[in-house]
Design a protein around this motif. Structure first.
Motif, PDB file in Angstrom:
ATOM      1  N   ARG A  75       1.002  -1.330  -0.072  1.00 51.68           N
ATOM      2  CA  ARG A  75      -0.102   0.053  -0.215  1.00 51.68           C
ATOM      3  C   ARG A  75       0.796   1.362   0.061  1.00 51.68           C
ATOM      4  O   ARG A  75       0.579   2.252  -0.668  1.00 51.68           O
ATOM      5  N   LEU A  80      -0.109   0.991  -4.237  1.00 50.71           N
ATOM      6  CA  LEU A  80      -0.793  -0.172  -5.287  1.00 50.71           C
ATOM      7  C   LEU A  80      -2.348   0.564  -5.443  1.00 50.71           C
ATOM      8  O   LEU A  80      -3.132   0.918  -4.543  1.00 50.71           O
ATOM      9  N   ARG A  81      -2.514   0.523  -6.677  1.00 51.86           N
ATOM     10  CA  ARG A  81      -3.898   1.095  -7.118  1.00 51.86           C
ATOM     11  C   ARG A  81      -4.843   0.188  -7.933  1.00 51.86           C
ATOM     12  O   ARG A  81      -6.114   0.492  -8.137  1.00 51.86           O
ATOM     13  N   ALA A 105      -6.723   1.042  -3.710  1.00 52.18           N
ATOM     14  CA  ALA A 105      -6.668   0.135  -4.823  1.00 52.18           C
ATOM     15  C   ALA A 105      -8.025  -0.570  -5.106  1.00 52.18           C
ATOM     16  O   ALA A 105      -8.753  -0.831  -4.297  1.00 52.18           O
TER      17      ALA A 105
END
Length: 270
Positions: A75, A80-81, A105
């Motif tokens: 994260r 993180l998407r 995300a």
């Protein structure tokens, strides 16, 4: 006798990749506490000799294996998407991804083999389950996997799953995208091959990245059916009518050349 990263002795029948590129040591493995086969595509050589940027494209096993510290790193360190999960519904219920800890995300369930349908095409009446029964009756799990592998990409469920996966990765404008199945070998391996093909990675490097799972997945998770050159070649033969991996992307999945060019601009170093 060869060993994997965890010190497990590997049977001689297990296919191993060549020595890793110094620009991508350990085949991009990220040193997480409990995510054993999470790897960064960064450092791979893409179109025009340009290297893939680090920290944007991650392949993995189930995130439910991860420790809280592992998820925090994904994260915070990788921003993180996107998380794409190739598992079926039963697998999801048994070990869900901890998406409540990665609120920024997007989560996409891109099923490749459903619970009820594990491989049937309009041209074939046999299901992959029947192939499995045949192979088990012959005592040949390798033959089963060789028959099963192409169904990941050419059956309707797989086509829809990989199309939604590729489009989701293309839509990421900032941060990292991660995709996974259970151990990061078969469904994740073919998804990785599609992304690497779009980036212009060579066939030999795509194959080596696929085989690296045998080094970084604990043997108790992968010994039943390690990544194999013969499975990869079975997939290549199945994709010949589609024009190979690239023809499959642009034809079957409908990805345009402009989209691929824009993806390369985002993910390849200058």
């Amino acid at each position: 006798m060869a060993q994997n990263y965890w010190g497990d002795e590997l049977p001689s029948r297990v296919d191993l990749p060549p020595a890793a590129d110094p620009a991508r040591p350990g085949y991009g493995r990220i040193d997480f506490d409990k995510l054993p086969n999470t790897r960064d595509l960064g450092g791979m050589t893409g179109a025009g000799g340009r290297r893939v940027k680090h920290g944007l494209l991650l392949r993995s096993g189930t995130l439910g294996f991860g420790s809280p510290a592992d998820i925090d790193r994904l994260r915070d360190d990788y921003d993180l998407r996107l998380v794409v999960d190739f598992r079926n519904l039963i697998e999801l219920s048994e070990l869900p991804d901890p998406m409540d800890l990665i609120l920024a995300a997007r989560y996409l369930h891109a099923e490749i083999f459903s619970d009820s349908q594990v491989g049937v095409t309009q041209e074939h009446e046999k299901t992959a389950f029947e192939y499995k029964l045949e192979a088990m009756a012959q005592g040949d799990p390798v033959e089963f996997m060789t028959l099963l592998y192409p169904h990941m990409l050419i059956d309707e469920t797989g086509i829809n799953g990989y199309r939604s996966f590729v489009r989701a990765v293309l839509d990421v404008e900032e941060g990292a995208a991660l995709w996974h199945c259970y151990v990061g070998r078969d469904r994740c391996g073919m998804g990785s091959a599609l992304i690497e093909t779009m980036l212009g990675v060579s066939r030999d490097d795509i194959l080596a990245d696929y085989l690296a799972t045998n080094l970084y997945a604990p043997i108790d998770l992968t010994l039943d059916s390690p990544a194999s050159i013969c499975y990869f070649e079975a997939m290549e033969r199945a994709l010949e009518p589609h024009g190979g991996f690239m023809g499959y992307l642009t034809g079957t999945l409908g990805i345009t050349e402009n989209e691929i060019a824009a993806f390369r601009e985002r993910c390849l170093e200058d």
